[in-house]
Scaffold this active site. Sequence first.
Site, short mmCIF file in Angstrom:
data_model
loop_
_atom_site.label_atom_id
_atom_site.label_comp_id
_atom_site.label_asym_id
_atom_site.label_seq_id
_atom_site.Cartn_x
_atom_site.Cartn_y
_atom_site.Cartn_z
N GLU A 126 -101.64 -54.28 36.81
CA GLU A 126 -101.95 -54.98 35.56
C GLU A 126 -102.54 -56.35 35.81
O GLU A 126 -102.19 -57.02 36.78
CB GLU A 126 -100.70 -55.15 34.68
N THR A 127 -103.44 -56.71 34.91
CA THR A 127 -103.91 -58.08 34.77
C THR A 127 -103.48 -58.56 33.39
O THR A 127 -103.73 -57.90 32.38
CB THR A 127 -105.44 -58.17 34.90
#
Length: 262
Positions: free
Chosen positions: A46-47
């Site tokens: 994830e970002t």
Amino acid sequence: MTLKIYQIDAFTDRVFSGNPAAVCPLDAWLDDTLMQQIAMENNLAETAFYVRRGGDYEIRWFTPTVEVDLCGHATLASAFVLFNYEGYGGDTIRFHSSRSGTLPVKREGEYLTLNFPTDVLEPAALTAELTAGFDIVPLAAYRGKTDYMLVFENEAQVRSVKPDLGRIAQLAARGVIITAAGNEVDFVSRFFGPQSGVDEDPVTGSAHTTLIPYWADKLRKDTLVAKQLSARGGWLQCRYLGDRVEISGQARRYLVGEIHVV
């Protein structure tokens, strides 16, 4: 345009373990396509992107392929960045998600505690479609808001099971949690989400909104210790609060840099 980026290892007390997340502080929201491209380029589970709104923060999370409803490790990483590098002075940060509501994070020494909504589980049939993704047949299956959860007989099975990612990717879900009672902790788990661009997530905070109420009921205790049995591994301290759960862990900085977008 130049953006600041941090890479933080979450749910660990040392780098090269736990779950790495990218965190991008923003002054205002970028176009959705650009945020998805940044997440794809980062190629991490994830970002997280956040924008300040008054004294609180709006937050969104992207895998390399999709935006997700909730992400624990990237929220913990975002709080770690704010507390340690972006000048946040208090001990509780209130994140807001249009998909998951208000998500406070409290600082207690080196530990950060997420306060997330509890998932609601329903029993699911152990269909051939569901079990085909694993070489060991689980004892039971459940369905939460976004994921399936499969319960196995013991920690050894969770550790050694071989997933068929192609079969798992065909399931209509964000991913599949597998779990069992632990040998030295209360419960263990792994998480597979190839349909969301993450073959095996190292440490999945959001999956513990599903795991905590299940194991709190099974073990008849509200405070639990959990371990995710990925190659990187991660430790989580958990507390069941009824309609909310608390998930605590540490984090470490790996990288600070800049993104240059033409």
